[in-house]
Each structure stands twice: as structure tokens, then as C-alpha cells.
Write a protein that holds these residues in place. Structure first.
Motif, PDB file in Angstrom:
ATOM      1  N   GLU A   1      -6.195   6.060   6.537  1.00 30.77           N
ATOM      2  CA  GLU A   1      -6.745   5.133   5.548  1.00 30.77           C
ATOM      3  C   GLU A   1      -5.659   4.188   5.046  1.00 30.77           C
ATOM      4  O   GLU A   1      -5.904   2.992   4.837  1.00 30.77           O
TER       5      GLU A   1
ATOM      6  N   ASN B   1      -4.920   1.617   7.723  1.00 31.24           N
ATOM      7  CA  ASN B   1      -5.954   0.555   7.711  1.00 31.24           C
ATOM      8  C   ASN B   1      -5.687  -0.461   6.612  1.00 31.24           C
ATOM      9  O   ASN B   1      -5.867  -1.667   6.805  1.00 31.24           O
ATOM     10  N   LYS B   2      -5.272   0.028   5.442  1.00 31.43           N
ATOM     11  CA  LYS B   2      -4.982  -0.889   4.333  1.00 31.43           C
ATOM     12  C   LYS B   2      -3.826  -1.813   4.682  1.00 31.43           C
ATOM     13  O   LYS B   2      -3.832  -3.001   4.312  1.00 31.43           O
TER      14      LYS B   2
ATOM     15  N   PRO C   1       0.825  -1.216   0.000  1.00 32.56           N
ATOM     16  CA  PRO C   1       0.000   0.000   0.000  1.00 32.56           C
ATOM     17  C   PRO C   1       0.861   1.269   0.000  1.00 32.56           C
ATOM     18  O   PRO C   1       1.813   1.377   0.769  1.00 32.56           O
TER      19      PRO C   1
ATOM     20  N   SER D   1      -3.822  -5.926   4.479  1.00 34.88           N
ATOM     21  CA  SER D   1      -3.141  -6.412   3.266  1.00 34.88           C
ATOM     22  C   SER D   1      -2.350  -7.676   3.546  1.00 34.88           C
ATOM     23  O   SER D   1      -2.053  -8.021   4.696  1.00 34.88           O
TER      24      SER D   1
END
Length: 429
Positions: A421, A424-425, A199, A429
Motif C-alpha cells: 500500500e 502504491n502511494k 509517504p 505521490s
């Protein structure tokens, strides 16, 4: 509520450029589901100036751990002045203690003190905690390899070899990347193919509007950093200098020199002030802009002060200038972290930038500046700058009609949301 442990060796009251993302984000992490704690180096070990006013707008509830570092006065005898190298062992020891006793979902490195980043790999293996790196500058950079020795940073050979060895240790295990420039991410992806699946997000520094509100309410605390005369038109730049900005500086000075030649009565009242151009300790900075003025015979019109000034002093200085200048690097990946204060100052703004830099895109999005490309034909750029300076000499330049709704998308709160955000990814992941 998820928990993030932030590694930022420089933090208020230390007046360092690389801590401002964290400083501006701390009031907002909790509103986006993340509780933040910080690990920094005791300010007494900093070689950078201290500014107590930087403690404004830091939430009282934030837990801040301090680590020690080897004494700068001793380590510099061996050529090791970097706070990253001086604090590395202390960081490892202290954070090991923290992670043994408390649960954290993520470790976030937000610093340009790159050697510390190898600890992310170590803590990930030891405690099974993912980590995210904030790339504010290139780490292992090849930019200066073909430059003359006198234009390279101090101790370049040592830093180059160290960075070449350390960068892979951090990048081969990193779980997420934030960067101020897409170019930095592209370079890393080319070196480490695994990062394609990691990410990533380009997130500029943004602006904390409370900083400007505080300066406006407390102007008596600040001073002018140059002599201001009624007949003068003062152009101000606050930020780092460097040999990579020579092209932008030469374009500016060529246009000004032409003005002195063809319209001396008007142009002779213009002065250029470049403030805080070096990251070196106070009194030890090497000018990089004034020597160009010397070469071109316009020294009387140019003032360069290498010592850094505080955040709030820089805001005051920008707000009280007749006009502002942003100078860009020849390296298109470079992005100036101070674009947003320039916009918030609401002064006429001339930007001389690489057309592919993120700073250019931000200024275009906000309609906040007259922009000159350093890649355009020289005669074209010179003419445009000449015309701008001529209007300035007549006091006929006005601030652009900034697109404030577009500007608001770069608020500290909104950009903190983007960080969270990405956090969070990383967890899913």
C-alpha cells in the motif's frame, strides 16, 4: 503487475537479522500486485554465519541476483569490514545492468547496511525510478555521543562521520519510508523537512507462522543451548545485548539478588540464559550482560552466549524455555525485532521495556506479557520483578491469555500488504 527491485545485501542462507522483513514478505508480494526481484551479496563474502535452513519458505519463482564484494580478509586490514562498503561498487555495476535491460516501478532498500542507500539517489537520477527505504535501525545516530568510549560500538568515530555525510544523500531524494519505530521517522523529519510530505508507514517485522510449524515438525534438528536440570527454572532471552540495555538488566538482577538474600531456597534454582547477544562474527563477540552479573556477584546464575544462533534454533530455544525475558533499550526509539516469536512461543513472558517503545505497545495490544517499565521508580520495578521471579520459582506463573485476533494483525501477510500500500502511494505521490 508492478515490479519492485529489492536491495538486501544479507539474505538466506546468511543468518542476519535485517533480512527477515524481505524473507517473510516474499511469499505475499504478488498477491498484492507486486512482482519482486532481489539483489543480494554472494554468501561467500559474508562474515556472518550461514544457515541453510533459512532457505525454507523462500518461493522458488523469486529471481535472486547476486553481486560480489571485496574480500573481507583484505579490506579489514584497512578497517573496512562492512559488507555495504565492500559491495557498493559491485551493486552499482550490477543494478545498472539490470535497470538498463528491465523495467521496474520501484527500488526498495531493506537493510541496516546503510552506505548502500546512497545508490537510491544515484539510480533515481539515472533511471528515473523512485525508491523506498526501510529504517530498521537509526542510521546517523547521536545516542552514543555522551557515552564512555568503552561503551561505544567498534570504530564509532569513523562510522559516525561516514553516516553524518551519507545519510543526507539518501534522505534528500527518498520517495517513501518504512520504519519499525515512529521515533526513527520523527528524528528524520526533524533533520529533513521535505520528508513531511513523503509517504511513511510504521510497519513492524511481524511473524511468519510457517516458521513455527516447521520447527514443531522438525524438533530433532535442534539442540538446547544450555544445560537443563530438572530443579532449575530457566529464563531465556534470545537477541542482541548492548550497553543501552544495562538499565533493564540491572533491574532484573537487583530483584533476583534480593530474592537470593531473602528467599534463597526458592531463588537459587533460577537461571538466566542470554543467547546470541552480539552481531560480531562467531567467537569474537564481547559480552555485555555477564559483566553486570559479575559486578553484582551473581555470575553462577547467569549464562551469556554472544554467538548468534539461527532463526529456527532460536524459535526452538524459546519454545522450550520455562519462561522468557525481553530486555529493552534505554532509547525509547528502539524496538526489538523478535517480539513476535516470543509471543508465538506461548511461554510465560516478562518484558522490561521503555514505556514508549513500540515493543511495549505491541505486547499491550496482544496482552502477551507482564511488562515492567524501566522508567518507573526503581523500588517499584524491583518489587514487581521480585514477585514475578518468586512465582516462577514456585512454578506458579502462567502464560498470559494472548489476544490472538490482535496478534494476527501482525502476520507477515498483513504487514506485506501494508508495504505494498505504501509502494502504491509512492507511485502516485
Amino acid at each position: 503487475m508492478k515490479r519492485v527491485l529489492i536491495i538486501s545485501p544479507y539474505f538466506p542462507p546468511v543468518n542476519a537479522a535485517d533480512m527477515h522483513r524481505v524473507r517473510m514478505s516474499l511469499p505475499y508480494y504478488k498477491s498484492f500486485g507486486w512482482e519482486a526481484e532481489l539483489v543480494t551479496v554472494n554468501p561467500k563474502h559474508s562474515e556472518i554465519s550461514i544457515d541453510e535452513m533459512l532457505l525454507k519458505n523462500i518461493p522458488n519463482e523469486i529471481i535472486i541476483h547476486q553481486v560480489e564484494a571485496f574480500n573481507y580478509k583484505w579490506t579489514r586490514k584497512f578497517g573496512l569490514g562492512s559488507i555495504a562498503l565492500r559491495s557498493l561498487w559491485f551493486y552499482k555495476k550490477r543494478v545498472n545492468q539490470i535497470l538498463k535491460n528491465e523495467h521496474f516501478d520501484l527500488i526498495f532498500f531493506s537493510t541496516t547496511q546503510f552506505p548502500l542507500l546512497i545508490l537510491g539517489n544515484y539510480w533515481k537520477n539515472k533511471f528515473k525510478i523512485p525508491y523506498v527505504i526501510d529504517m530498521q535501525d537509526p542510521w546517523h545516530s547521536t545516542y552514543y555521543n555522551d557515552k564512555p568510549v568503552n561503551e561505544r560500538p567498534p570504530k564509532y568515530w569513523f562510522s559516525y562521520q561516514l553516516n553524518k555525510y551519507l545519510e543526507p544523500i539518501a534522505m534528500n531524494a527518498v520517495d517513501g519510508l518504512i520504519s519499525v519505530s515512529q521515533g526513527y521517522l520523527d528524528t528524520l523529519e526533524n533533520r529533513y523537512k521535505r520528508l513531511i510530505k513523503v509517504p511513511q508507514q510504521v510497519i513492524p517485522f511481524g511473524i511468519l507462522k510457517k516458521d513455527f510449524e516447521w520447527v514443531r515438525q522438525n524438533e530433532k534438528h535442534f539442540k538446547q543451548h544450555y544445560i537443563k536440570k530438572n530443579e532449575q527454572i530457566d529464563f531465556v532471552y534470545v537477541g542482541r545485548g548492548g550497553y543501552d540495555m544495562r538499565k533493564a538488566v540491572v533491574l532484573l538482577f537487583n530483584a533476583f539478588k534480593e530474592g537470593l538474600k531473602t528467599n534463597n531456597e526458592q531463588f537459587r534454582n533460577i537461571r538466566f540464559h542470554f543467547i546470541g547477544t552480539s552481531y560480531a562474527p562467531e567467537g569474537k563477540g564481547v559480552p555485555t550482560i555477564l559483566p553486570i552479573a559479575n559486578e553484582m556477584g551473581i555470575t553462577a546464575y547467569v549464562n551469556e552466549q554472544t554467538d548468534r544462533i539461527s532463526l529456527y534454533q532460536s524459535i526452538y530455544t524459546l519454545m522450550n524455555a520455562d519462561a522468557l525475558i525481553i530486555l529493552g533499550s534505554e532509547d525509547q526509539q528502539y524496538t526489538g525485532s523478535k517480539v513476535f516469536p516470543y509471543i508465538m512461543a506461548e511461554r510465560p513472558l516478562l518484558a522490561i521495556l521503555h514505556p514508549e517503545s513500540s515493543a511495549t505497545q505491541i505486547l499491550l495490544n496482544c496482552n502477551a506479557a507482564d511488562i515492567i517499565s524501566i522508567m518507573a521508580p526503581e523500588n517499584q520495578s524491583t518489587e514487581l520483578i521480585y514477585n514475578y521471579l518468586y512465582k516462577a520459582s514456585l512454578r506458579k506463573i502462567l502464560s498470559k491469555k494472548t489476544n490472538w485476533p490482535a496478534f494476527d494483525s501482525y502476520s507477515a501477510e498483513n504487514l506485506c500488504k501494508q508495504q505494498c500500500e505504501l509502494f502504491n502511494k509512492v507511485l502516485i505521490s
